[in-house]
Scaffold this motif. Structure first.
Motif, PDB file in Angstrom:
ATOM      1  N   PHE A 132      31.155  25.899  32.190  1.00 25.43           N
ATOM      2  CA  PHE A 132      32.048  26.617  32.389  1.00 25.43           C
ATOM      3  C   PHE A 132      31.831  25.553  34.349  1.00 25.43           C
ATOM      4  CE2 PHE A 132      31.840  30.086  30.277  1.00 25.43           C
ATOM      5  CZ  PHE A 132      33.365  29.701  29.450  1.00 25.43           C
ATOM      6  N   VAL A 133      30.187  26.394  34.635  1.00 28.99           N
ATOM      7  CA  VAL A 133      30.386  25.312  36.131  1.00 28.99           C
ATOM      8  C   VAL A 133      30.818  23.995  36.031  1.00 28.99           C
ATOM      9  CG1 VAL A 133      27.922  24.177  37.540  1.00 28.99           C
ATOM     10  CG2 VAL A 133      28.553  26.547  36.491  1.00 28.99           C
ATOM     11  N   GLU A 134      30.600  22.737  35.653  1.00 29.93           N
ATOM     12  CA  GLU A 134      31.324  21.683  34.786  1.00 29.93           C
ATOM     13  C   GLU A 134      32.637  21.898  34.862  1.00 29.93           C
ATOM     14  OE1 GLU A 134      31.370  17.943  34.844  1.00 29.93           O
ATOM     15  OE2 GLU A 134      29.573  18.878  35.108  1.00 29.93           O
ATOM     16  N   LEU A 135      33.601  22.543  34.794  1.00 31.41           N
ATOM     17  CA  LEU A 135      35.418  22.945  34.701  1.00 31.41           C
ATOM     18  C   LEU A 135      35.248  22.770  35.675  1.00 31.41           C
ATOM     19  CD1 LEU A 135      35.662  25.121  31.088  1.00 31.41           C
ATOM     20  CD2 LEU A 135      36.211  22.073  31.698  1.00 31.41           C
ATOM     21  N   ALA A 136      34.760  23.795  36.546  1.00 27.06           N
ATOM     22  CA  ALA A 136      35.401  24.307  37.601  1.00 27.06           C
ATOM     23  C   ALA A 136      34.988  23.320  38.935  1.00 27.06           C
ATOM     24  CB  ALA A 136      34.221  25.567  38.113  1.00 27.06           C
ATOM     25  N   VAL A 190      41.237  24.818  26.429  1.00 28.83           N
ATOM     26  CA  VAL A 190      40.974  25.327  27.651  1.00 28.83           C
ATOM     27  C   VAL A 190      41.757  24.930  29.097  1.00 28.83           C
ATOM     28  CG1 VAL A 190      38.981  25.679  27.440  1.00 28.83           C
ATOM     29  CG2 VAL A 190      39.502  23.672  28.493  1.00 28.83           C
ATOM     30  N   GLN A 191      42.313  26.014  29.942  1.00 25.88           N
ATOM     31  CA  GLN A 191      43.189  25.476  31.158  1.00 25.88           C
ATOM     32  C   GLN A 191      42.151  25.831  32.386  1.00 25.88           C
ATOM     33  OE1 GLN A 191      46.695  27.385  31.847  1.00 25.88           O
ATOM     34  NE2 GLN A 191      48.194  25.764  30.325  1.00 25.88           N
ATOM     35  N   VAL A 192      42.182  24.955  33.552  1.00 27.56           N
ATOM     36  CA  VAL A 192      41.798  25.493  34.422  1.00 27.56           C
ATOM     37  C   VAL A 192      42.742  25.468  36.235  1.00 27.56           C
ATOM     38  CG1 VAL A 192      39.394  24.823  36.408  1.00 27.56           C
ATOM     39  CG2 VAL A 192      39.484  24.480  33.667  1.00 27.56           C
ATOM     40  N   LEU A 193      42.883  26.555  36.477  1.00 30.17           N
ATOM     41  CA  LEU A 193      43.659  26.989  37.827  1.00 30.17           C
ATOM     42  C   LEU A 193      43.285  26.990  38.736  1.00 30.17           C
ATOM     43  CD1 LEU A 193      47.253  26.907  37.727  1.00 30.17           C
ATOM     44  CD2 LEU A 193      46.228  29.622  38.090  1.00 30.17           C
ATOM     45  N   PRO A 200      40.593  28.983  45.212  1.00 28.62           N
ATOM     46  CA  PRO A 200      40.444  30.007  44.086  1.00 28.62           C
ATOM     47  C   PRO A 200      40.871  29.298  42.587  1.00 28.62           C
ATOM     48  CG  PRO A 200      42.622  30.899  44.155  1.00 28.62           C
ATOM     49  CD  PRO A 200      42.091  29.742  45.422  1.00 28.62           C
ATOM     50  N   VAL A 201      39.834  29.522  41.775  1.00 25.87           N
ATOM     51  CA  VAL A 201      40.083  29.263  40.167  1.00 25.87           C
ATOM     52  C   VAL A 201      39.641  30.564  39.535  1.00 25.87           C
ATOM     53  CG1 VAL A 201      37.234  28.401  40.318  1.00 25.87           C
ATOM     54  CG2 VAL A 201      38.951  27.680  39.256  1.00 25.87           C
ATOM     55  N   THR A 202      40.466  29.470  38.432  1.00 25.12           N
ATOM     56  CA  THR A 202      40.108  30.442  37.080  1.00 25.12           C
ATOM     57  C   THR A 202      39.977  29.851  35.941  1.00 25.12           C
ATOM     58  OG1 THR A 202      42.560  30.474  36.393  1.00 25.12           O
ATOM     59  CG2 THR A 202      41.237  32.772  38.113  1.00 25.12           C
ATOM     60  N   VAL A 203      39.544  30.000  34.666  1.00 27.09           N
ATOM     61  CA  VAL A 203      39.278  29.301  33.244  1.00 27.09           C
ATOM     62  C   VAL A 203      39.555  30.296  32.272  1.00 27.09           C
ATOM     63  CG1 VAL A 203      37.685  28.480  31.780  1.00 27.09           C
ATOM     64  CG2 VAL A 203      37.416  27.835  34.621  1.00 27.09           C
ATOM     65  N   HIS A 204      40.603  29.428  31.592  1.00 25.87           N
ATOM     66  CA  HIS A 204      41.005  30.882  30.633  1.00 25.87           C
ATOM     67  C   HIS A 204      41.069  30.013  29.620  1.00 25.87           C
ATOM     68  CE1 HIS A 204      43.597  32.800  33.905  1.00 25.87           C
ATOM     69  NE2 HIS A 204      43.149  33.451  33.053  1.00 25.87           N
ATOM     70  N   THR A 234      42.944  33.863  27.201  1.00 22.77           N
ATOM     71  CA  THR A 234      41.607  34.763  27.865  1.00 22.77           C
ATOM     72  C   THR A 234      40.672  34.364  29.238  1.00 22.77           C
ATOM     73  OG1 THR A 234      40.884  35.659  25.058  1.00 22.77           O
ATOM     74  CG2 THR A 234      39.177  35.507  27.001  1.00 22.77           C
ATOM     75  N   ARG A 235      40.733  35.195  29.767  1.00 17.42           N
ATOM     76  CA  ARG A 235      40.569  34.544  30.833  1.00 17.42           C
ATOM     77  C   ARG A 235      38.991  34.730  31.156  1.00 17.42           C
ATOM     78  NH1 ARG A 235      41.945  37.574  36.810  1.00 17.42           N
ATOM     79  NH2 ARG A 235      40.313  38.480  35.846  1.00 17.42           N
ATOM     80  N   HIS A 236      37.906  33.087  31.135  1.00 16.58           N
ATOM     81  CA  HIS A 236      36.596  33.629  31.163  1.00 16.58           C
ATOM     82  C   HIS A 236      35.505  33.252  32.375  1.00 16.58           C
ATOM     83  CE1 HIS A 236      36.749  33.465  26.988  1.00 16.58           C
ATOM     84  NE2 HIS A 236      37.623  31.721  27.385  1.00 16.58           N
ATOM     85  N   ALA A 237      36.158  33.363  33.141  1.00 18.65           N
ATOM     86  CA  ALA A 237      35.494  33.667  34.929  1.00 18.65           C
ATOM     87  C   ALA A 237      35.802  33.056  36.085  1.00 18.65           C
ATOM     88  CB  ALA A 237      34.763  31.548  34.730  1.00 18.65           C
ATOM     89  N   THR A 238      36.165  33.608  37.272  1.00 21.71           N
ATOM     90  CA  THR A 238      36.966  33.264  38.061  1.00 21.71           C
ATOM     91  C   THR A 238      35.804  32.992  39.256  1.00 21.71           C
ATOM     92  OG1 THR A 238      36.384  35.779  39.180  1.00 21.71           O
ATOM     93  CG2 THR A 238      38.353  35.009  37.717  1.00 21.71           C
ATOM     94  N   GLY A 239      36.454  31.847  40.878  1.00 20.97           N
ATOM     95  CA  GLY A 239      35.237  31.643  41.259  1.00 20.97           C
ATOM     96  C   GLY A 239      36.676  30.966  42.901  1.00 20.97           C
ATOM     97  N   THR A 240      35.252  30.275  43.417  1.00 23.47           N
ATOM     98  CA  THR A 240      36.516  29.363  44.453  1.00 23.47           C
ATOM     99  C   THR A 240      35.837  27.988  44.675  1.00 23.47           C
ATOM    100  OG1 THR A 240      36.082  31.634  46.326  1.00 23.47           O
ATOM    101  CG2 THR A 240      36.655  29.610  46.762  1.00 23.47           C
ATOM    102  N   VAL A 241      36.336  27.246  44.800  1.00 22.52           N
ATOM    103  CA  VAL A 241      35.553  26.228  45.171  1.00 22.52           C
ATOM    104  C   VAL A 241      36.227  25.552  46.377  1.00 22.52           C
ATOM    105  CG1 VAL A 241      35.388  24.981  42.505  1.00 22.52           C
ATOM    106  CG2 VAL A 241      37.736  25.052  44.375  1.00 22.52           C
TER     107      VAL A 241
END
Length: 488
Positions: free
Chosen positions: A145-149, A180-183, A194-198, A209-216
């Protein structure tokens, strides 16, 4: 010493092998029940590898190019080309190529500053995923997830991961894949997004399904530390023997791709480790930091304790920066930081490669793991039958039927568990079914054959033998006369 049997079957091959047992090769050209073309090619191949000269031009007359295969046994080094995750002209369908091993395409949403990146994860396209198994399920590691974000943020100039909180595990199926989608949301006044991974397992009708939320955010200053002195002066070495086996016994099974922890030392409350990406698992260029390599860095957390505790997986990251991408061998220093730890990651010369300001680990419960699993394709469930409002039906027992035949005639089968009872029940059922089908009086009625205990509902039940015999007989009659007979 070499025999080729020409014939319709391998009749002489075992005889020859039984007589000439020393250093003899016997190859049948054909075998009964096997495809002739495949068997003939197999025979030629076996002769070829045993040293017999085969005229391949007679088999393959077209002009071709010979390709030398490796002369060593296939191990974990992949010889055939990997399937690309971004094949085709994406511009032709209105999207941009993401150019990342995990993300194939990117599109900027009209009327907003948001960007969506998408990809597909599978064991076939990313074989290293199969080496991260938790509780029997293949999980995308938290470092994935870190790599995706980070990679998604890098597409829009946000090279630093301010924070990332993991909400649900992402289970990768053993067969097939998961989308997977990274928004990336719109940027604020500081440039942060903001960043989310579904993820979604299945077709377009399946939920996300939402797996991760964060900020870049845009990177500010690179990490500054020095790990040139190695091993650290005064540090005590840590014995890593059997550690991966102990973790597997606790429920976290690392395959070869994730077994990158090479050596470790402790000095007070700090842990130092050498980590390397196994050969062949970093061949896909384009990672900020390969998830298996960063995960191996995290494996050094807790090495200052003597025993392997419960399985703890990454829960939250903050302040993640990667300054040198595509590293394969690193040094890591782990220092306590509040409720978590800080990671300083350097190259073989001790120069900074990446850093994590704070990493927090948590135990993964069985309920969380089950929630991340895709629903099985088949399931068994009891559903209440309810009631049906229908007009009353005239019915009568077989013995009570006279000239006026009702809509339903019920033939009750007597239970029994010995051979005589089975014979009586089946002979009686056969006699009445034959009468039913031959007599025109019953042409507009339905025969209901009623048994008790003829079908087992649970594994512990033993069906009634006489009833089971009647069921078998009547089912055959049903196939010949559909719609005339009902079994209950």
């Amino acid at each position: 010493t070499t025999f080729l049997e020409l014939g319709p079957d391998a009749a002489l091959t075992p005889m020859i092998e039984g007589i000439l047992t020393d250093d003899v090769t016997v190859v049948p050209s054909l075998r009964r029940g096997h495809d002739e073309q495949r068997q003939a090619l197999t025979a030629l191949a076996k002769l070829h590898v045993t040293g017999i000269t085969v005229d391949w031009t007679a088999l393959l007359p077209q002009a071709g190019r010979a390709v030398d295969l490796p002369t060593y046994p296939f191990q974990r080094q992949r010889y055939w080309q990997r399937a690309s995750t971004s094949d085709g002209d994406l511009g032709a369908v209105g999207v941009d190529a993401a150019r990342h091993p995990l993300l194939g395409a990117a599109v900027t949403l009209a009327g907003s500053d948001s960007t969506v990146l998408t990809g597909r994860l599978s064991v076939h396209s990313q074989p290293w995923l199969a080496d991260h198994v938790v509780g029997g399920a293949i999980l995308l590691p938290g470092t994935g997830f870190v790599e995706l974000a980070l990679s998604a943020g890098g597409q829009v100039g946000c090279d630093a991961l301010t924070e990332l909180v993991l909400e649900a595990p992402l289970v990768v199926p053993e067969r097939g894949g998961v989308t997977v989608q990274v928004l990336l949301g719109a940027a604020d006044e500081t440039g942060s997004r903001p960043v989310t991974v579904h993820s979604r397992d299945g077709g377009p009708d399946q939920p996300w399904t939402r797996h991760a939320t964060g900020t870049v955010a845009p990177a500010t200053r690179p990490p500054s530390f020095d790990l040139a002195a190695w091993p650290p002066p005064g540090a005590a070495p840590v014995d890593l023997t059997g550690r991966y086996d102990a973790q597997a016994a606790a429920g976290l099974a690392y395959g070869p791709a994730f077994q990158g922890l090479r050596a470790a030392w402790t000095a007070g409350d700090q842990v130092y480790a050498e980590v390397a990406l196994p050969a062949g698992d970093g061949a896909d260029d384009g990672y900020r930091m390969h998830p298996a390599l960063l995960d191996a860095c995290l494996q050094a957390v807790g090495l200052d304790t003597a025993q392997v505790g419960p399985v703890r997986l990454p829960f939250a990251f903050s302040g993640v920066t990667v300054t040198v991408p595509d590293a394969t061998t690193v040094r890591v220093r782990i220092t306590p930081a509040g409720d978590g730890v800080r990671l300083d990651i350097a190259d073989a010369a001790g120069l900074p490669v990446a850093s994590v300001d704070t990493l927090t680990l948590r135990e993964l419960s069985a309920a969380q793991l089950a929630a991340g699993r895709p629903d099985p394709l088949y399931r068994l469930a009891w559903q209440p039958a309810g009631t049906v409002d229908a007009p009353p039906v005239r019915w009568a027992a077989w013995e009570d039927v006279r000239d006026d035949v009702p809509e339903v005639v019920v033939l009750r089968s007597e239970p029994g568990r010995d051979a005589a009872a089975v014979h009586r029940a089946t002979h009686r059922a056969l006699e009445h079914v034959q009468t039913w089908l031959a007599d025109d009086r019953y042409a507009r009625s339905t025969l209901l054959v009623a048994t008790r205990g003829a079908v087992a509902v649970t594994d512990e039940e033993a069906p009634d033998l006489a009833g089971a015999g009647v069921w078998g007989l009547v089912r055959s009659a049903q196939s010949e006369q559909p719609g005339r007979i009902v079994l209950a």
